[in-house]
Design a protein around this motif. Structure first.
Motif, PDB file in Angstrom:
ATOM      1  N   PRO A  15       8.783  -6.418   3.682  1.00 31.31           N
ATOM      2  CA  PRO A  15       8.612  -5.092   3.094  1.00 31.31           C
ATOM      3  C   PRO A  15       9.229  -4.956   1.704  1.00 31.31           C
ATOM      4  CG  PRO A  15       9.221  -4.886   5.387  1.00 31.31           C
ATOM      5  CD  PRO A  15       9.388  -6.336   5.033  1.00 31.31           C
ATOM      6  N   ILE A  16      10.369  -5.600   1.474  1.00 28.45           N
ATOM      7  CA  ILE A  16      10.998  -5.505   0.153  1.00 28.45           C
ATOM      8  C   ILE A  16      10.109  -6.155  -0.904  1.00 28.45           C
ATOM      9  CG2 ILE A  16      12.952  -6.294  -1.235  1.00 28.45           C
ATOM     10  CD1 ILE A  16      14.704  -5.950   1.257  1.00 28.45           C
ATOM     11  N   ILE A  17       9.583  -7.342  -0.610  1.00 29.03           N
ATOM     12  CA  ILE A  17       8.689  -8.009  -1.562  1.00 29.03           C
ATOM     13  C   ILE A  17       7.398  -7.205  -1.736  1.00 29.03           C
ATOM     14  CG2 ILE A  17       7.360 -10.107  -2.008  1.00 29.03           C
ATOM     15  CD1 ILE A  17       9.513 -11.674  -0.561  1.00 29.03           C
ATOM     16  N   GLY A  18       6.858  -6.686  -0.645  1.00 27.42           N
ATOM     17  CA  GLY A  18       5.655  -5.869  -0.738  1.00 27.42           C
ATOM     18  C   GLY A  18       5.873  -4.635  -1.582  1.00 27.42           C
ATOM     19  N   ALA A  19       7.040  -4.001  -1.455  1.00 28.77           N
ATOM     20  CA  ALA A  19       7.352  -2.819  -2.257  1.00 28.77           C
ATOM     21  C   ALA A  19       7.444  -3.167  -3.735  1.00 28.77           C
ATOM     22  CB  ALA A  19       8.663  -2.202  -1.778  1.00 28.77           C
ATOM     23  N   LEU A  20       8.065  -4.288  -4.049  1.00 35.27           N
ATOM     24  CA  LEU A  20       8.181  -4.712  -5.441  1.00 35.27           C
ATOM     25  C   LEU A  20       6.802  -4.991  -6.044  1.00 35.27           C
ATOM     26  CD1 LEU A  20      11.266  -7.100  -5.159  1.00 35.27           C
ATOM     27  CD2 LEU A  20      11.223  -4.841  -6.224  1.00 35.27           C
ATOM     28  N   VAL A  21       5.955  -5.678  -5.287  1.00 33.27           N
ATOM     29  CA  VAL A  21       4.615  -5.992  -5.791  1.00 33.27           C
ATOM     30  C   VAL A  21       3.780  -4.728  -5.939  1.00 33.27           C
ATOM     31  CG1 VAL A  21       2.454  -7.180  -5.241  1.00 33.27           C
ATOM     32  CG2 VAL A  21       4.642  -8.351  -4.905  1.00 33.27           C
TER      33      VAL A  21
ATOM     34  N   VAL B 255       0.837  -1.204   0.000  1.00 35.12           N
ATOM     35  CA  VAL B 255       0.000   0.000   0.000  1.00 35.12           C
ATOM     36  C   VAL B 255       0.871   1.253   0.000  1.00 35.12           C
ATOM     37  CG1 VAL B 255      -1.693   1.318   1.337  1.00 35.12           C
ATOM     38  CG2 VAL B 255      -1.939  -1.162   1.125  1.00 35.12           C
ATOM     39  N   LEU B 256       1.919   1.224   0.813  1.00 34.82           N
ATOM     40  CA  LEU B 256       2.847   2.353   0.866  1.00 34.82           C
ATOM     41  C   LEU B 256       3.402   2.691  -0.505  1.00 34.82           C
ATOM     42  CD1 LEU B 256       4.820   4.319   2.365  1.00 34.82           C
ATOM     43  CD2 LEU B 256       6.336   2.355   2.662  1.00 34.82           C
ATOM     44  N   LEU B 257       3.867   1.695  -1.242  1.00 35.15           N
ATOM     45  CA  LEU B 257       4.485   1.947  -2.542  1.00 35.15           C
ATOM     46  C   LEU B 257       3.469   2.369  -3.587  1.00 35.15           C
ATOM     47  CD1 LEU B 257       7.461   1.844  -3.531  1.00 35.15           C
ATOM     48  CD2 LEU B 257       7.035   0.981  -1.219  1.00 35.15           C
ATOM     49  N   ILE B 258       2.262   1.856  -3.524  1.00 37.74           N
ATOM     50  CA  ILE B 258       1.233   2.315  -4.469  1.00 37.74           C
ATOM     51  C   ILE B 258       1.008   3.815  -4.300  1.00 37.74           C
ATOM     52  CG2 ILE B 258      -1.233   2.181  -5.016  1.00 37.74           C
ATOM     53  CD1 ILE B 258      -1.068  -0.829  -4.446  1.00 37.74           C
ATOM     54  N   VAL B 259       0.932   4.271  -3.060  1.00 37.25           N
ATOM     55  CA  VAL B 259       0.733   5.696  -2.800  1.00 37.25           C
ATOM     56  C   VAL B 259       1.971   6.496  -3.208  1.00 37.25           C
ATOM     57  CG1 VAL B 259       0.276   7.426  -1.028  1.00 37.25           C
ATOM     58  CG2 VAL B 259      -0.914   5.234  -0.962  1.00 37.25           C
TER      59      VAL B 259
ATOM     60  N   TYR C 139       1.161  -0.869  -9.664  1.00 39.75           N
ATOM     61  CA  TYR C 139       0.902   0.507 -10.125  1.00 39.75           C
ATOM     62  C   TYR C 139       1.385   0.704 -11.559  1.00 39.75           C
ATOM     63  CZ  TYR C 139       0.283   5.508 -10.109  1.00 39.75           C
ATOM     64  OH  TYR C 139      -0.139   6.788 -10.418  1.00 39.75           O
ATOM     65  N   ASP C 140       2.595   0.224 -11.846  1.00 44.08           N
ATOM     66  CA  ASP C 140       3.140   0.400 -13.196  1.00 44.08           C
ATOM     67  C   ASP C 140       2.374  -0.414 -14.228  1.00 44.08           C
ATOM     68  OD1 ASP C 140       4.954   1.978 -11.946  1.00 44.08           O
ATOM     69  OD2 ASP C 140       6.736   0.984 -12.741  1.00 44.08           O
ATOM     70  N   ALA C 141       1.861  -1.561 -13.828  1.00 42.19           N
ATOM     71  CA  ALA C 141       1.154  -2.422 -14.774  1.00 42.19           C
ATOM     72  C   ALA C 141      -0.197  -1.837 -15.173  1.00 42.19           C
ATOM     73  CB  ALA C 141       0.962  -3.816 -14.177  1.00 42.19           C
ATOM     74  N   PHE C 142      -0.875  -1.165 -14.250  1.00 40.74           N
ATOM     75  CA  PHE C 142      -2.243  -0.745 -14.524  1.00 40.74           C
ATOM     76  C   PHE C 142      -2.443   0.769 -14.628  1.00 40.74           C
ATOM     77  CE2 PHE C 142      -2.685  -4.931 -12.489  1.00 40.74           C
ATOM     78  CZ  PHE C 142      -3.425  -5.582 -13.456  1.00 40.74           C
TER      79      PHE C 142
ATOM     80  N   CYS D 222       4.121   5.784  -5.552  1.00 45.96           N
ATOM     81  CA  CYS D 222       4.116   5.866  -7.014  1.00 45.96           C
ATOM     82  C   CYS D 222       3.100   6.891  -7.500  1.00 45.96           C
ATOM     83  CB  CYS D 222       3.817   4.496  -7.617  1.00 45.96           C
ATOM     84  SG  CYS D 222       5.141   3.288  -7.426  1.00 45.96           S
ATOM     85  N   ALA D 223       1.937   6.947  -6.861  1.00 48.63           N
ATOM     86  CA  ALA D 223       0.918   7.918  -7.256  1.00 48.63           C
ATOM     87  C   ALA D 223       1.387   9.342  -7.003  1.00 48.63           C
ATOM     88  CB  ALA D 223      -0.380   7.643  -6.509  1.00 48.63           C
ATOM     89  N   ILE D 224       2.088   9.555  -5.903  1.00 47.38           N
ATOM     90  CA  ILE D 224       2.600  10.891  -5.587  1.00 47.38           C
ATOM     91  C   ILE D 224       3.550  11.373  -6.670  1.00 47.38           C
ATOM     92  CG2 ILE D 224       4.089  12.173  -3.998  1.00 47.38           C
ATOM     93  CD1 ILE D 224       2.971  10.460  -1.743  1.00 47.38           C
ATOM     94  N   ASN D 225       4.344  10.463  -7.216  1.00 38.00           N
ATOM     95  CA  ASN D 225       5.365  10.836  -8.198  1.00 38.00           C
ATOM     96  C   ASN D 225       4.898  10.710  -9.646  1.00 38.00           C
ATOM     97  OD1 ASN D 225       7.969  11.301  -6.552  1.00 38.00           O
ATOM     98  ND2 ASN D 225       7.168   9.397  -5.712  1.00 38.00           N
ATOM     99  N   ASP D 226       3.622  10.433  -9.853  1.00 34.07           N
ATOM    100  CA  ASP D 226       3.083  10.286 -11.200  1.00 34.07           C
ATOM    101  C   ASP D 226       2.445  11.608 -11.641  1.00 34.07           C
ATOM    102  OD1 ASP D 226       1.983   9.541 -13.578  1.00 34.07           O
ATOM    103  OD2 ASP D 226       0.802   7.874 -12.786  1.00 34.07           O
ATOM    104  N   ASN D 227       3.094  12.303 -12.565  1.00 32.11           N
ATOM    105  CA  ASN D 227       2.597  13.604 -13.017  1.00 32.11           C
ATOM    106  C   ASN D 227       1.289  13.502 -13.782  1.00 32.11           C
ATOM    107  OD1 ASN D 227       4.774  15.020 -11.912  1.00 32.11           O
ATOM    108  ND2 ASN D 227       6.034  14.665 -13.737  1.00 32.11           N
ATOM    109  N   ARG D 228       0.928  12.298 -14.223  1.00 28.70           N
ATOM    110  CA  ARG D 228      -0.306  12.110 -14.984  1.00 28.70           C
ATOM    111  C   ARG D 228      -1.469  11.657 -14.091  1.00 28.70           C
ATOM    112  NH1 ARG D 228       4.016  10.020 -17.668  1.00 28.70           N
ATOM    113  NH2 ARG D 228       4.477  10.815 -19.767  1.00 28.70           N
ATOM    114  N   ASN D 229      -1.238  11.670 -12.784  1.00 22.81           N
ATOM    115  CA  ASN D 229      -2.275  11.154 -11.881  1.00 22.81           C
ATOM    116  C   ASN D 229      -2.515  12.102 -10.717  1.00 22.81           C
ATOM    117  OD1 ASN D 229      -4.195   9.413 -10.824  1.00 22.81           O
ATOM    118  ND2 ASN D 229      -2.690   8.105  -9.810  1.00 22.81           N
ATOM    119  N   GLY D 230      -2.576  13.385 -10.989  1.00 23.55           N
ATOM    120  CA  GLY D 230      -2.888  14.367  -9.956  1.00 23.55           C
ATOM    121  C   GLY D 230      -1.913  14.396  -8.804  1.00 23.55           C
ATOM    122  N   PRO D 231      -0.620  14.644  -9.057  1.00 26.13           N
ATOM    123  CA  PRO D 231       0.345  14.678  -7.955  1.00 26.13           C
ATOM    124  C   PRO D 231       0.068  15.864  -7.034  1.00 26.13           C
ATOM    125  CG  PRO D 231       1.345  15.559  -9.954  1.00 26.13           C
ATOM    126  CD  PRO D 231      -0.011  15.023 -10.353  1.00 26.13           C
TER     127      PRO D 231
END
Length: 344
Positions: A292-298, A211-215, A303-306, A217-226
């Motif tokens: 946490p490392i595996i969770g971050a990768l997943v 969940v942490l990494l999904i958020v 996020y990148d896949a979808f 990634c969203a923060i750093n995505d300029n195409r998704n309302g950063p």
């Protein structure tokens, strides 16, 4: 007599005029010299004006990660110590906080740690984030070892500062300077509740970090309302507060290998010994580090896949078909005749 006074007055006015003119000439000359000096500085400016600037250029990113994690741990373990130790009436007359206080402390530490380091190193302050961005994004792998080492050492030093600050309260709770048990070791690192199975512990940390990494990634995505510039730490504050409030009870929501390993090393060094590593068959490794490392990768993969369409993700790199199409288009462009040549 009046003529003499008039001549004297005229002479004094003339002297004052000369002095004023001379002053303005000096000011003008000084201004011109200053402009000339500034111009010379601009012409001869170098990125490294002295020896220290060259050293700092190499160190500033890992050091930013070091200080970011250190600030995280100072606030996080600090609030743990204050809330838990104050529950002992020999330490304080009344408890100084509750579980929500713990969540706020860790959220504040995360926000301020990222705020300090984000403009210099990207504000990872988490080895799981660093590894995920190196795997799926363009973060250089050559920087990963230095980042992770700095993050873990920042956690160790932050925990050392808090341990020194609360050592007398810890002595009271433990019953002496030479007594150290997991009761107070849990103020610095994470230990799962007794009813939790190994699989449940692993999944709890995996879920929180995903969940942490999904958020992130969203923060750093300029195409998704950063968030607006400078407000990313506020988003992280809300996120860590939410993770702690919703997922923090069972394993202590490490969701950050440096947050757990750095303070755990500190506790082993100050008298807690090997029990901090032998707990639940090396719990320290498979739950607050590997999970946490595996969770971050997943989380980053999902996020990148979808959602993510940026070219810096490995999931958005051109495949063989796209590269072949590009080559054909370039070849066709090169074979077009120059405009007007066919009419000659």
């Amino acid at each position: 007599m009046s003529q003499r006074k008039q001549r004297t007055s005229t002479s004094s006015e003339a002297e004052k005029y000369k002095e004023t003119a001379s002053y303005h000439e000096d000011v003008s000359s000084s201004s011109q010299r200053a402009e000339s000096f500034d111009g010379e500085l601009a012409v001869h400016y170098t990125k490294y004006p002295n020896r220290w600037s060259r050293i700092r250029e190499v160190l500033r990113e890992p050091v930013a990660e070091f200080f970011g994690v250190m600030i995280l741990i100072i606030f996080g373990t600090g609030v743990d110590c204050q809330v838990v130790l104050s529950g002992n009436t020999s330490v304080a007359s009344s408890p100084k906080g509750d579980y929500l206080s713990l969540n706020f402390g860790w959220a504040v530490g995360t926000a301020l740690g990222v705020w300090v380091s984000s403009g210099i190193s990207g504000g990872h302050i988490n080895p799981a984030v660093t590894i995920a961005l190196a795997t799926f994004r363009d973060f250089p792998w050559r920087k990963v070892p230095a980042y992770i080492f700095a993050q873990v050492m920042g956690g160790l030093c932050g925990a050392g500062i808090i341990y020194a600050n609360y050592i007398h309260a810890i002595d009271i709770v433990e019953g002496g300077r030479n007594v150290r048990t997991l009761t107070t070791a849990s103020l610095f690192s994470t230990y799962a509740l007794d009813y939790m199975t190994s699989v449940s512990c692993f999944f709890d940390e995996f879920l929180g970090t995903a969940v942490l990494l999904i958020v992130v990634c969203a923060i750093n995505d300029n195409r998704n309302g950063p968030p607006p510039p400078g407000l990313a730490p506020l988003v992280l504050f809300i996120m860590i507060l939410g993770i702690g409030a919703a997922l923090g009870m069972q394993t202590g929501y490490a969701i950050n290998p440096a947050r757990d390993l750095g303070p755990r090393l500190l506790t082993a060094m100050v008298g807690y010994g090997g029990q901090v590593f032998s707990f639940r068959n090396q719990y320290w490794l498979w739950c607050p580090v590997i999970a946490p490392i595996i969770g971050a990768l997943v989380g980053t993969f999902l996020y990148d896949a979808f959602f993510f369409t940026g070219s810096e993700s490995i999931l958005n790199r051109p495949d063989a078909r796209a590269r072949a199409h590009h080559e054909r288009a370039m070849a066709a462009e090169r074979q077009r005749p120059i405009a007007g040549v066919e009419n000659v």
